[in-house]
Design a protein around this motif. Structure first.
Motif, PDB file in Angstrom:
ATOM      1  N   ASP A 101      43.281 -19.391   1.449  1.00 16.75           N
ATOM      2  CA  ASP A 101      44.248 -20.234   2.151  1.00 16.75           C
ATOM      3  C   ASP A 101      43.540 -21.237   3.044  1.00 16.75           C
ATOM      4  O   ASP A 101      43.949 -22.401   3.137  1.00 16.75           O
ATOM      5  CB  ASP A 101      45.190 -19.345   2.967  1.00 16.75           C
ATOM      6  N   GLY A 102      42.475 -20.809   3.684  1.00 16.46           N
ATOM      7  CA  GLY A 102      41.702 -21.723   4.522  1.00 16.46           C
ATOM      8  C   GLY A 102      41.107 -22.868   3.720  1.00 16.46           C
ATOM      9  O   GLY A 102      41.164 -24.029   4.144  1.00 16.46           O
ATOM     10  N   ARG A 103      40.556 -22.552   2.540  1.00 17.71           N
ATOM     11  CA  ARG A 103      40.020 -23.620   1.680  1.00 17.71           C
ATOM     12  C   ARG A 103      41.139 -24.555   1.256  1.00 17.71           C
ATOM     13  O   ARG A 103      40.982 -25.772   1.267  1.00 17.71           O
ATOM     14  CB  ARG A 103      39.332 -23.016   0.441  1.00 17.71           C
ATOM     15  N   TRP A 104      42.280 -24.004   0.904  1.00 16.83           N
ATOM     16  CA  TRP A 104      43.424 -24.804   0.477  1.00 16.83           C
ATOM     17  C   TRP A 104      43.876 -25.752   1.594  1.00 16.83           C
ATOM     18  O   TRP A 104      44.281 -26.885   1.344  1.00 16.83           O
ATOM     19  CB  TRP A 104      44.560 -23.882   0.046  1.00 16.83           C
ATOM     20  N   LEU A 105      43.764 -25.286   2.827  1.00 20.20           N
ATOM     21  CA  LEU A 105      44.171 -26.098   3.974  1.00 20.20           C
ATOM     22  C   LEU A 105      43.097 -27.090   4.412  1.00 20.20           C
ATOM     23  O   LEU A 105      43.323 -27.892   5.309  1.00 20.20           O
ATOM     24  CB  LEU A 105      44.547 -25.188   5.156  1.00 20.20           C
ATOM     25  N   GLY A 106      41.918 -27.033   3.798  1.00 17.71           N
ATOM     26  CA  GLY A 106      40.869 -27.990   4.114  1.00 17.71           C
ATOM     27  C   GLY A 106      39.660 -27.408   4.825  1.00 17.71           C
ATOM     28  O   GLY A 106      38.710 -28.131   5.119  1.00 17.71           O
ATOM     29  N   GLY A 107      39.690 -26.113   5.111  1.00 17.69           N
ATOM     30  CA  GLY A 107      38.523 -25.481   5.733  1.00 17.69           C
ATOM     31  C   GLY A 107      37.366 -25.442   4.741  1.00 17.69           C
ATOM     32  O   GLY A 107      37.569 -25.228   3.551  1.00 17.69           O
ATOM     33  N   GLU A 108      36.177 -25.652   5.244  1.00 20.27           N
ATOM     34  CA  GLU A 108      35.008 -25.668   4.368  1.00 20.27           C
ATOM     35  C   GLU A 108      34.204 -24.379   4.433  1.00 20.27           C
ATOM     36  O   GLU A 108      33.513 -24.036   3.478  1.00 20.27           O
ATOM     37  CB  GLU A 108      34.107 -26.858   4.729  1.00 20.27           C
ATOM     38  N   ILE A 109      34.263 -23.667   5.559  1.00 19.21           N
ATOM     39  CA  ILE A 109      33.469 -22.451   5.728  1.00 19.21           C
ATOM     40  C   ILE A 109      34.359 -21.356   6.310  1.00 19.21           C
ATOM     41  O   ILE A 109      34.999 -21.546   7.345  1.00 19.21           O
ATOM     42  CB  ILE A 109      32.267 -22.689   6.674  1.00 19.21           C
ATOM     43  N   PHE A 110      34.372 -20.213   5.653  1.00 16.78           N
ATOM     44  CA  PHE A 110      35.047 -19.016   6.164  1.00 16.78           C
ATOM     45  C   PHE A 110      34.128 -18.417   7.219  1.00 16.78           C
ATOM     46  O   PHE A 110      32.949 -18.164   6.940  1.00 16.78           O
ATOM     47  CB  PHE A 110      35.276 -18.035   5.013  1.00 16.78           C
ATOM     48  N   VAL A 111      34.611 -18.240   8.428  1.00 17.26           N
ATOM     49  CA  VAL A 111      33.802 -17.636   9.485  1.00 17.26           C
ATOM     50  C   VAL A 111      34.465 -16.350   9.956  1.00 17.26           C
ATOM     51  O   VAL A 111      35.693 -16.261  10.038  1.00 17.26           O
ATOM     52  CB  VAL A 111      33.573 -18.599  10.678  1.00 17.26           C
ATOM     53  N   SER A 112      33.618 -15.362  10.253  1.00 18.82           N
ATOM     54  CA  SER A 112      34.157 -14.072  10.658  1.00 18.82           C
ATOM     55  C   SER A 112      33.079 -13.271  11.382  1.00 18.82           C
ATOM     56  O   SER A 112      31.885 -13.526  11.214  1.00 18.82           O
ATOM     57  CB  SER A 112      34.623 -13.295   9.421  1.00 18.82           C
ATOM     58  N   PHE A 113      33.507 -12.295  12.148  1.00 18.39           N
ATOM     59  CA  PHE A 113      32.601 -11.311  12.748  1.00 18.39           C
ATOM     60  C   PHE A 113      32.417 -10.126  11.791  1.00 18.39           C
ATOM     61  O   PHE A 113      31.645  -9.220  12.078  1.00 18.39           O
ATOM     62  CB  PHE A 113      33.160 -10.809  14.090  1.00 18.39           C
ATOM     63  N   ASP A 114      33.153 -10.129  10.693  1.00 19.21           N
ATOM     64  CA  ASP A 114      33.126  -9.045   9.702  1.00 19.21           C
ATOM     65  C   ASP A 114      32.015  -9.320   8.687  1.00 19.21           C
ATOM     66  O   ASP A 114      32.151 -10.151   7.794  1.00 19.21           O
ATOM     67  CB  ASP A 114      34.494  -8.960   9.026  1.00 19.21           C
ATOM     68  N   ARG A 115      30.907  -8.596   8.836  1.00 18.43           N
ATOM     69  CA  ARG A 115      29.725  -8.788   7.992  1.00 18.43           C
ATOM     70  C   ARG A 115      30.064  -8.617   6.511  1.00 18.43           C
ATOM     71  O   ARG A 115      29.644  -9.397   5.668  1.00 18.43           O
ATOM     72  CB  ARG A 115      28.638  -7.796   8.405  1.00 18.43           C
ATOM     73  N   ARG A 116      30.817  -7.595   6.186  1.00 15.30           N
ATOM     74  CA  ARG A 116      31.165  -7.314   4.788  1.00 15.30           C
ATOM     75  C   ARG A 116      32.006  -8.443   4.190  1.00 15.30           C
ATOM     76  O   ARG A 116      31.766  -8.888   3.074  1.00 15.30           O
ATOM     77  CB  ARG A 116      31.889  -5.983   4.677  1.00 15.30           C
ATOM     78  N   ALA A 117      33.001  -8.914   4.945  1.00 18.88           N
ATOM     79  CA  ALA A 117      33.862  -9.998   4.454  1.00 18.88           C
ATOM     80  C   ALA A 117      33.035 -11.249   4.174  1.00 18.88           C
ATOM     81  O   ALA A 117      33.197 -11.881   3.121  1.00 18.88           O
ATOM     82  CB  ALA A 117      34.972 -10.306   5.463  1.00 18.88           C
ATOM     83  N   VAL A 118      32.141 -11.589   5.089  1.00 17.86           N
ATOM     84  CA  VAL A 118      31.305 -12.779   4.906  1.00 17.86           C
ATOM     85  C   VAL A 118      30.423 -12.617   3.673  1.00 17.86           C
ATOM     86  O   VAL A 118      30.309 -13.539   2.852  1.00 17.86           O
ATOM     87  CB  VAL A 118      30.470 -13.064   6.179  1.00 17.86           C
ATOM     88  N   SER A 119      29.819 -11.459   3.530  1.00 19.99           N
ATOM     89  CA  SER A 119      28.954 -11.211   2.381  1.00 19.99           C
ATOM     90  C   SER A 119      29.726 -11.316   1.069  1.00 19.99           C
ATOM     91  O   SER A 119      29.256 -11.934   0.102  1.00 19.99           O
ATOM     92  CB  SER A 119      28.326  -9.816   2.511  1.00 19.99           C
ATOM     93  N   LEU A 120      30.913 -10.748   1.021  1.00 14.80           N
ATOM     94  CA  LEU A 120      31.708 -10.778  -0.206  1.00 14.80           C
ATOM     95  C   LEU A 120      32.224 -12.179  -0.527  1.00 14.80           C
ATOM     96  O   LEU A 120      32.236 -12.585  -1.693  1.00 14.80           O
ATOM     97  CB  LEU A 120      32.870  -9.778  -0.119  1.00 14.80           C
TER      98      LEU A 120
END
Length: 132
Positions: A101-120
């Motif tokens: 959804d973030g990419r669809w809205l124009g976000g270029e980078i998913f950012v998170s404190f969740d190491r696993r989510a970022v890795s996946l």
């Protein structure tokens, strides 16, 4: 009749832990011309099935696919597919939906404190950065 199904309606239809409510849920879902299922509803659905009912991931993914393939169900298929892709490699369904959804809205980078989510997310070829 065109309806938007709440999470508890989907749960009653799938889990059938309350016989009377399960019958009502299945009846309304089958009779509706359109059943709109929101992304928030599916995120709650996955969370409740995993945490409350301790349903295995494969069964949860199959339940979502059955819903998505139902003739009268309308949902954001690309976002659901993104959620399922992350979920099936051990991540959270919601994180996959959020990243899509973030990419669809124009976000270029998913950012998170969740190491696993970022890795996946990175592992699926999308830009993601771990915050510390």
């Amino acid at each position: 009749m065109k309806i938007t199904a709440d999470t508890n309606v989907l749960l009653r239809a799938i889990v059938a832990d309350d016989e009377a409510q399960g019958r009502v849920a299945i009846e309304i879902l089958e009779r509706a011309d359109i059943v709109a299922i929101t992304l928030r509803t599916l995120c709650e659905f996955v969370w409740v099935l995993a945490r409350r009912y301790q349903m295995p991931r494969a069964e949860i993914a199959q339940a979502i696919r059955r819903l998505a393939e139902t003739r009268n169900v309308v949902l954001n298929r690309p976002a659901v597919d993104a959620g399922l892709r992350l979920f099936e490699v051990g991540g959270d369904f919601a994180d996959g939906v959020i990243a899509y959804d973030g990419r669809w809205l124009g976000g270029e980078i998913f950012v998170s404190f969740d190491r696993r989510a970022v890795s996946l997310v990175n592992g699926q070829g999308h830009a993601a950065r771990l915050l510390s």
